[in-house]
Design a protein around this motif. Sequence first.
Motif, PDB file in Angstrom:
ATOM      1  N   LYS A 293      -9.278   9.547  -3.127  1.00 26.63           N
ATOM      2  CA  LYS A 293      -9.430  10.796  -3.877  1.00 26.63           C
ATOM      3  C   LYS A 293      -9.847  10.558  -5.326  1.00 26.63           C
ATOM      4  O   LYS A 293     -10.126  11.514  -6.046  1.00 26.63           O
ATOM      5  CB  LYS A 293      -8.127  11.584  -3.840  1.00 26.63           C
ATOM      6  CG  LYS A 293      -7.792  12.127  -2.456  1.00 26.63           C
ATOM      7  CD  LYS A 293      -6.490  12.902  -2.484  1.00 26.63           C
ATOM      8  CE  LYS A 293      -6.152  13.452  -1.098  1.00 26.63           C
ATOM      9  NZ  LYS A 293      -4.874  14.195  -1.094  1.00 26.63           N
TER      10      LYS A 293
ATOM     11  N   ASP B 122       0.814  -1.221   0.000  1.00 24.72           N
ATOM     12  CA  ASP B 122       0.000   0.000   0.000  1.00 24.72           C
ATOM     13  C   ASP B 122       0.846   1.269   0.000  1.00 24.72           C
ATOM     14  O   ASP B 122       0.315   2.366   0.154  1.00 24.72           O
ATOM     15  CB  ASP B 122      -0.926  -0.009   1.227  1.00 24.72           C
ATOM     16  CG  ASP B 122      -2.012   1.037   1.137  1.00 24.72           C
ATOM     17  OD1 ASP B 122      -2.273   1.539   0.030  1.00 24.72           O
ATOM     18  OD2 ASP B 122      -2.586   1.385   2.183  1.00 24.72           O
ATOM     19  N   TRP B 123       2.160   1.136  -0.173  1.00 22.58           N
ATOM     20  CA  TRP B 123       3.059   2.293  -0.204  1.00 22.58           C
ATOM     21  C   TRP B 123       2.892   3.170   1.033  1.00 22.58           C
ATOM     22  O   TRP B 123       2.810   4.403   0.970  1.00 22.58           O
ATOM     23  CB  TRP B 123       2.846   3.140  -1.455  1.00 22.58           C
ATOM     24  CG  TRP B 123       2.999   2.397  -2.748  1.00 22.58           C
ATOM     25  CD1 TRP B 123       3.592   1.186  -2.930  1.00 22.58           C
ATOM     26  CD2 TRP B 123       2.542   2.833  -4.029  1.00 22.58           C
ATOM     27  NE1 TRP B 123       3.540   0.826  -4.258  1.00 22.58           N
ATOM     28  CE2 TRP B 123       2.902   1.807  -4.956  1.00 22.58           C
ATOM     29  CE3 TRP B 123       1.858   3.962  -4.478  1.00 22.58           C
ATOM     30  CZ2 TRP B 123       2.596   1.912  -6.312  1.00 22.58           C
ATOM     31  CZ3 TRP B 123       1.566   4.054  -5.831  1.00 22.58           C
ATOM     32  CH2 TRP B 123       1.928   3.038  -6.732  1.00 22.58           C
ATOM     33  N   GLY B 124       2.810   2.515   2.192  1.00 25.16           N
ATOM     34  CA  GLY B 124       2.669   3.280   3.429  1.00 25.16           C
ATOM     35  C   GLY B 124       1.366   4.040   3.526  1.00 25.16           C
ATOM     36  O   GLY B 124       1.298   5.079   4.193  1.00 25.16           O
ATOM     37  N   GLY B 125       0.319   3.528   2.893  1.00 21.37           N
ATOM     38  CA  GLY B 125      -0.986   4.177   2.919  1.00 21.37           C
ATOM     39  C   GLY B 125      -1.223   5.134   1.770  1.00 21.37           C
ATOM     40  O   GLY B 125      -2.347   5.644   1.607  1.00 21.37           O
ATOM     41  N   ALA B 126      -0.209   5.383   0.937  1.00 20.49           N
ATOM     42  CA  ALA B 126      -0.362   6.344  -0.165  1.00 20.49           C
ATOM     43  C   ALA B 126      -1.367   5.856  -1.199  1.00 20.49           C
ATOM     44  O   ALA B 126      -2.143   6.651  -1.742  1.00 20.49           O
ATOM     45  CB  ALA B 126       0.990   6.590  -0.823  1.00 20.49           C
ATOM     46  N   ARG B 127      -1.379   4.552  -1.467  1.00 23.27           N
ATOM     47  CA  ARG B 127      -2.306   4.027  -2.460  1.00 23.27           C
ATOM     48  C   ARG B 127      -3.759   4.205  -2.005  1.00 23.27           C
ATOM     49  O   ARG B 127      -4.633   4.560  -2.801  1.00 23.27           O
ATOM     50  CB  ARG B 127      -2.010   2.540  -2.710  1.00 23.27           C
ATOM     51  CG  ARG B 127      -1.083   2.299  -3.892  1.00 23.27           C
ATOM     52  CD  ARG B 127      -0.886   0.845  -4.152  1.00 23.27           C
ATOM     53  NE  ARG B 127      -0.461   0.613  -5.523  1.00 23.27           N
ATOM     54  CZ  ARG B 127       0.171  -0.469  -5.935  1.00 23.27           C
ATOM     55  NH1 ARG B 127       0.466  -1.437  -5.081  1.00 23.27           N
ATOM     56  NH2 ARG B 127       0.504  -0.619  -7.207  1.00 23.27           N
ATOM     57  N   GLN B 128      -4.002   3.965  -0.710  1.00 14.04           N
ATOM     58  CA  GLN B 128      -5.360   4.114  -0.206  1.00 14.04           C
ATOM     59  C   GLN B 128      -5.793   5.574  -0.258  1.00 14.04           C
ATOM     60  O   GLN B 128      -6.939   5.880  -0.595  1.00 14.04           O
ATOM     61  CB  GLN B 128      -5.443   3.591   1.227  1.00 14.04           C
ATOM     62  CG  GLN B 128      -6.849   3.622   1.819  1.00 14.04           C
ATOM     63  CD  GLN B 128      -7.813   2.698   1.090  1.00 14.04           C
ATOM     64  OE1 GLN B 128      -7.552   1.511   0.931  1.00 14.04           O
ATOM     65  NE2 GLN B 128      -8.938   3.246   0.628  1.00 14.04           N
ATOM     66  N   ARG B 129      -4.874   6.488   0.053  1.00  8.44           N
ATOM     67  CA  ARG B 129      -5.216   7.920  -0.007  1.00  8.44           C
ATOM     68  C   ARG B 129      -5.523   8.347  -1.444  1.00  8.44           C
ATOM     69  O   ARG B 129      -6.478   9.102  -1.673  1.00  8.44           O
ATOM     70  CB  ARG B 129      -4.078   8.747   0.573  1.00  8.44           C
ATOM     71  CG  ARG B 129      -3.917   8.601   2.085  1.00  8.44           C
ATOM     72  CD  ARG B 129      -2.975   9.642   2.668  1.00  8.44           C
ATOM     73  NE  ARG B 129      -1.595   9.459   2.195  1.00  8.44           N
ATOM     74  CZ  ARG B 129      -0.703   8.692   2.789  1.00  8.44           C
ATOM     75  NH1 ARG B 129      -1.034   8.000   3.885  1.00  8.44           N
ATOM     76  NH2 ARG B 129       0.530   8.604   2.320  1.00  8.44           N
ATOM     77  N   LEU B 130      -4.739   7.851  -2.401  1.00  2.00           N
ATOM     78  CA  LEU B 130      -5.028   8.158  -3.804  1.00  2.00           C
ATOM     79  C   LEU B 130      -6.370   7.577  -4.228  1.00  2.00           C
ATOM     80  O   LEU B 130      -7.154   8.234  -4.922  1.00  2.00           O
ATOM     81  CB  LEU B 130      -3.915   7.608  -4.694  1.00  2.00           C
ATOM     82  CG  LEU B 130      -2.586   8.354  -4.721  1.00  2.00           C
ATOM     83  CD1 LEU B 130      -1.544   7.554  -5.491  1.00  2.00           C
ATOM     84  CD2 LEU B 130      -2.762   9.734  -5.353  1.00  2.00           C
TER      85      LEU B 130
END
Length: 473
Positions: free
Chosen positions: A85, A74-82
Amino acid sequence: MSKYTFGAARSALLLTVLFTQASPVHAAAGDDPGASSRAGEIRQSEGGPAHEMTSIASADVAAPNWQESTLTGDWGGARQRLYDKGAELELLYTADYLRNNSGGFKRGGGYMGHVDLILQVDGEKLLGWQGGSAYLQLISNSGQRVNLNYVGSLMGIDNIEAPVNRSGIFQAWLQQSFPDDKGSLRLGLYPIDSEFYVTDSSGVFLHPSFGMSAEAGDFGTLAGPTIYPTSTWGARLRIDPDPAWYAMLAVTRGVTTERAATAGPNISWQQGSGSMVIGEVGLRPAELGVTLGASAPAASHAGGFEPISKLALGAWRFTPQFPELVAVNAAGDAKTTTHWGAYILGEQTLYRVPDSNRNLTAFVRYGLTDGKTNNIDYSVSAGIAWQGVLAGREDDIFGIAATRAHVGLQGRELLAADLGTPLSSTAETVVEVTYQAQLARGVIVQPLIQRIFNPGLSLPDSTVAGARLQLAF
């Protein structure tokens, strides 16, 4: 032609009547990728090119589990944030090594590589565009051309082999969905082989004809369809008025025969040649209560499992008229005729191990063309895909399938003239056996063997063996 073949051809011809009366079209058309991934569904091969993954535009679809399905998580949560959005980014790598062990041109093999970088955008989440979405796919090819150099098959041997290696845009489109997801309109760079003439259960195989079938992908004397690795402008309309059936219609710019050899996108409108119209109507027998094996509604959907169930008819034609391959009129000029084709396909989950995703699915497809403007006048293919053939390995898939492409009279005359010798057969047949194994999260290894009978209608029977590696980052 046998009575059976003639009967099938006559039925398919009826479907082309709508197209034979149409006026020349000079608009472009686009493509609609596959539906969202489902539990228990046979996975599409991710090579050449990748099919779309779960659509982020659907509010009731959960976010992908990147920790379980990719190497980088999850790239440190970056994928979920993207994702929250409205943007989803995927990076996929496919590497094949195939070797011709007998027959064909000569013995030998090589590596072929393919990269997909995919961006999906939910227009409502990102911009407030209700029902809007966008899709961008960049591809990059590398390595050798094993069929071209060693085998000489008319149909090819690998769905990521391209005429030339290139990097660039393959798909780029915008889509507007209708209320209640009853349909959608898509515009942009659009390959028809991402949606038309597709069977999910044949997607595990590497042979190109289990994607877009051989006769439809065979270019005519002037132009051919927008399919991997060359795409062009198009527009696609899809309606889903009921879960039991759907209809699609697309209009695309024709890809010139010369342009296809460069394997690049047809971004310039002037570089096209006429237009292609293609339509498909399909049924989902399982939604109509057909109780065949695992498709019984009460049993098949238990535990989130959804069976594959599809029966479809399609037809396509190009404008303007094309020169025939070798036929000439009294003045010595090439005769012209309409470049057209039609097809029928079906696939069905036949059996499911209770309380699991282990299942057996079969497919069959038949297609024909005018037989005067391209080499292949009809093809037939069939096969099975058994997911979870071994207990404890529910994600693995075993597959065996066969395809046969028949070359018409004019096609055989042209091939024999090019070779300078008589042909040894009227058709080419391929059998593929494969096993797709998920070794770790985001890592799939797939050994395979193909037996090619009468490659190029003139070469000794070929045996190709090798393996595919797929990585999801």
